[in-house]
Write an enzyme that holds these catalytic residues in place. Structure first.
Site, PDB file in Angstrom:
ATOM      1  N   CYS B  86      44.637 112.444  48.442  1.00 16.93           N
ATOM      2  CA  CYS B  86      43.637 113.392  47.944  1.00 16.93           C
ATOM      3  C   CYS B  86      44.307 114.693  47.494  1.00 16.93           C
ATOM      4  O   CYS B  86      45.013 114.704  46.495  1.00 16.93           O
ATOM      5  CB  CYS B  86      42.561 113.603  49.004  1.00 16.93           C
ATOM      6  SG  CYS B  86      41.057 114.331  48.363  1.00 16.93           S
ATOM      7  N   HIS B 203      40.954 107.933  51.008  1.00 13.45           N
ATOM      8  CA  HIS B 203      41.505 108.373  52.302  1.00 13.45           C
ATOM      9  C   HIS B 203      41.744 107.183  53.235  1.00 13.45           C
ATOM     10  O   HIS B 203      40.888 106.881  54.076  1.00 13.45           O
ATOM     11  CB  HIS B 203      40.521 109.329  52.977  1.00 13.45           C
ATOM     12  CG  HIS B 203      40.482 110.687  52.366  1.00 13.45           C
ATOM     13  ND1 HIS B 203      41.307 111.712  52.770  1.00 13.45           N
ATOM     14  CD2 HIS B 203      39.721 111.189  51.370  1.00 13.45           C
ATOM     15  CE1 HIS B 203      41.056 112.801  52.052  1.00 13.45           C
ATOM     16  NE2 HIS B 203      40.097 112.507  51.188  1.00 13.45           N
ATOM     17  N   GLU B 205      43.515 107.052  55.841  1.00 15.87           N
ATOM     18  CA  GLU B 205      43.597 107.470  57.250  1.00 15.87           C
ATOM     19  C   GLU B 205      42.220 107.485  57.926  1.00 15.87           C
ATOM     20  O   GLU B 205      42.134 107.524  59.149  1.00 15.87           O
ATOM     21  CB  GLU B 205      44.284 108.849  57.353  1.00 15.87           C
ATOM     22  CG  GLU B 205      43.409 110.062  57.050  1.00 15.87           C
ATOM     23  CD  GLU B 205      43.178 110.318  55.565  1.00 15.87           C
ATOM     24  OE1 GLU B 205      43.521 109.447  54.741  1.00 15.87           O
ATOM     25  OE2 GLU B 205      42.633 111.386  55.228  1.00 15.87           O
TER      26      GLU B 205
END
Lengths: 79, 225
Positions: B86, B203, B205
């Site tokens: 990002c 994302h 994660e």
């Protein structure tokens, strides 16, 4: 010494913000407005250098930081 | 394996990354404050999401000049794995480690939702453990995710197999409707020619544990092991 750096999107690069502004102006009744491209203006004060040195310094900082030359053009104006 | 997570003023996914790396890999993982002048022996670095330096000027434009980024750039050029997620992706393009630029979403809205992305390159440092052509469900959360590159640059990306992810529908098709932000050719993530630097807008994660409603992001971090 005062100077300005104008940064604008290169022609051909889509400007959704400019498009939204232009549509908004048209909806306000300003029929003559065909298109808007949004850019940035930096007002800069400089000390201790002559006009030529100021111009070359501003060109350097413009390509290094103020503009992303992948999508933007810049113009330096020493006032 | 030692993994450093860079923290800029305004980073807000740094702890998520730390947790994901720790849980998935069990590797030694630590934060690297933006003022660090060394990478403290890290073997790989992650630039997390957020709003570094308040997104002032352009997203990532100021972060690229922070002291830690000087070290990241030198190490990346020598082949160290670097992942930008990002805002981290935006920083990598501003720093010139990845080509192109991320612009305001075509809709002008901040978009926060799950999307599908198709993995097209499993040769990079962060996608080795993924399955080619699989559509992974990973969330996006950004305002400036519209990937732009010149026609010539795009040809270079295609010729060198640098496109890592494209936005697709649930069936894996890169349709116009599946493109959330107006990115050129539905591009969601790319790599450099060596494959050690990867940047993407989604994302991973955030989807590394069942309790977080998905595990499609785990293979990124497993690839480091």
């Amino acid at each position: 010494m005062k100077a300005q750096v104008h940064v604008k999107l290169k022609s051909g690069v889509l400007d959704p913000q400019g498009l939204a502004i232009s549509k908004s102006l048209q909806s306000l009744g300003y029929d003559g407005i065909v298109s808007v491209r949004q850019g940035k203006v930096f007002d800069i004060e400089i000390n201790g250098v002559d006009e030529k040195a100021a111009e070359s310094m501003l060109k350097e900082v413009s390509s290094k930081l103020l503009a992303n030359t992948v999508i933007e053009d810049f113009e330096v104006r020493v006032l | 394996m030692k993994i450093g997570i860079v923290v800029f003023p305004g980073s807000n996914c740094d702890r998520d990354c730390l947790r994901a790396v720790k849980n998935v890999t069990g590797a030694s993982v630590f934060f690297l404050w933006h003022k660090e002048t060394t990478l403290k022996g890290a073997d790989a670095v992650i630039l997390p999401g957020g709003f570094s330096y308040g997104d002032y000027l352009r997203c990532g434009a100021i972060a690229k000049f922070s002291p830690v980024m000087r070290e990241v750039i030198v190490a990346a050029e020598k082949g160290m794995p670097v992942l930008g997620i990002c805002n981290g992706f935006q920083i990598l393009t501003e720093a010139g480690l990845l080509p192109g630029v991320l612009m305001r979403n075509r809709s002008l809205h901040f978009i926060c939702k799950d999307v599908f992305v198709r993995l097209e390159n499993t040769k990079t440092a962060f996608t080795r453990k993924g399955r080619k052509n699989k559509a992974y469900r990973i969330p996006i959360a950004h305002m400036e995710g519209c990937y732009f590159i010149s026609a010539e640059g795009l040809k270079g990306l295609e010729d060198n197999n640098q496109i890592v992810f494209r936005y697709v529908d649930a069936k894996g098709n890169a349709t116009r409707e599946a493109n959330p932000n107006g990115s050129v050719e539905n591009i969601a993530g790319i790599t450099n020619t060596k494959g050690n630097v990867v940047g993407l807008m989604p994302h991973p994660e955030r989807v590394c544990e069942e309790v977080l409603n998905g595990t499609d992001g785990r293979f990124f971090f497993e690839s480091l092991g």
